[in-house]
Design an enzyme around this catalytic site. Structure first.
Site: not given
Ligand code: SAH
Ligand code: SF4
Length: 346
Positions: A90, A103, A117, A160, A216
């Site tokens: 997506e 995005c 996540c 990802g 973080l």
């Molecule tokens: N894998 C990478 C990029 C994709 S996730 C990463 O983790 O940075 C992009 C952002 O969305 C990250 O900061 C992740 O922690 C956040 N994210 C994941 N699930 C979420 C949720 N349910 N609500 C809000 N932010 C979320």
């Molecule tokens: Fe989700 Fe990013 Fe963590 Fe992967 S690395 S599980 S996309 S928050």
């Protein structure tokens, strides 16, 4: 079959030369793809029929098919695509006052296993190819073309871990960044990573002007180990060391993402620890409301609670903002639409 979108500007010229054509042919093809944004190779009318036939034999154009599209009341639009081998992914387009942003997903599923996540609910099936990432951007730009609008920003924050698909992501970005193509400025491109330390050094050494944002979500190793397994391999000390190197090498501010999870990482002690961690660093924290995920028990804080955390950080000299939610009526959080579709299929 390879897609024409797999090749960046230099590779397109190289491909032309390898076919015994002039490098200029590669330049023309690139312009057809990214300036004219044609749908078919046959629309590249300044190429001979023979050249077009040869291209059609070796390359496909669009590697993605649109499955569903959802539009939110705030203009956020979510696209669910299918790859040629049946994988779902997506992309989300968001409308800001500074422009239109997309995005992009970088993998099918994710192996990093972050506790909160939706993307991590399904293990990584495979990396996305360069062309599959470019095609997400092109699809959104074509939608905007109908309204005479331009895509101005890209964030690699979909499903990802971009630094677990490093070469493809960097190649994809060089394509959409190229000024003979879409020309999306480096400073308008952001990569978000959970913190794979060796790739942070690689990224620092490339000296691109892309923005780097680090997820973080916890200010100490104990909590971060629980929320983000990647921290066991690359604990905070190593992460911060790599980020300091990046910051010095590129003269850049550090950006951190911090989801506020009610009762988990939102307490006064966490704000203090975070301030201590970022002390004497040129850092900036994006406080993110949590998008509820059905399968997960985490809950978001209220806006008022977020403000308390924000004030604490500001008082401790940490610059931060609270990110506005987008498209919360259409499951716009990373991985949510895909998970729904997979559940529906089952
Ligand atoms: N894998 C990478 C990029 C994709 S996730 C990463 O983790 O940075 C992009 C952002 O969305 C990250 O900061 C992740 O922690 C956040 N994210 C994941 N699930 C979420 C949720 N349910 N609500 C809000 N932010 C979320
Ligand atoms: Fe989700 Fe990013 Fe963590 Fe992967 S690395 S599980 S996309 S928050």
């Amino acid at each position: 079959m390879k897609s024409l979108y797999d090749l960046n500007y230099e590779q397109m010229q190289q491909m032309a030369i390898e076919h015994g054509w002039k490098a200029f042919r590669g330049h023309q093809i690139f312009q057809w793809l990214y300036r004219s944004r044609v749908n078919e190779i046959d629309e590249m009318t300044n190429l001979s029929k023979e050249t077009r036939e040869q291209l059609k034999e070796e390359f496909e154009m669009n590697p993605l098919t649109l499955i569903t599209k959802q539009v939110s009341h705030d203009g956020t639009t979510k696209f669910l695509f299918q790859t040629k081998d049946g994988c779902l992914l997506e992309s989300v387009m968001m409308v800001f006052d500074y422009g239109n942003s997309v995005c992009v997903s970088s993998q099918v599923g994710c192996n990093m296993g972050c506790a909160f996540c939706a993307s991590g609910l399904t293990k990584k099936k495979r990396d996305l190819t360069r062309g599959e990432m470019v095609a997400q951007v092109i699809y959104v730009q074509k939608e905007l073309d109908a309204k005479n609008q331009r895509l101005s920003h890209i964030v690699v924050m979909g499903t990802g871990e971009p630094f677990d698909n490093y070469d493809n992501v960097m190649n994809f970005l060089s394509t959409v960044n190229h000024d003979r193509g879409l020309g999306i400025g480096s400073r308008h491109i952001t990569i978000s990573s959970s913190g794979i330390v060796p790739r942070i050094y690689d990224f620092a050494n490339e000296h691109t002007q892309y923005n780097l944002a680090i997820s973080l979500h916890a200010p100490n190793n104990e909590l971060r180990n629980q929320l983000m397994p990647v921290n066991k391999a690359y604990p905070l000390e190593e992460l911060m060391k790599a980020l300091d190197y990046y910051s010095q090498e590129n003269n850049r501010r550090l950006t951190f993402e911090y989801i506020l999870l009610k009762g988990v990482n939102d307490q006064v002690i966490h704000a203090r620890q975070l301030a201590k961690l970022l002390k004497n660093r040129n850092a900036y924290v994006n406080l993110i409301p949590y998008n509820n995920v059905d399968e997960k028990e985490f809950k978001s804080v209220s806006y008022q609670e977020a403000m308390v955390f924000y004030d604490l950080l500001m008082k401790n000299n940490v610059r931060c903002t609270i990110r506005k939610e987008h498209g919360n009526d259409i499951d716009a959080a990373c991985g949510q639409l895909r998970i729904k579709e997979i559940r529906r299929e089952k």
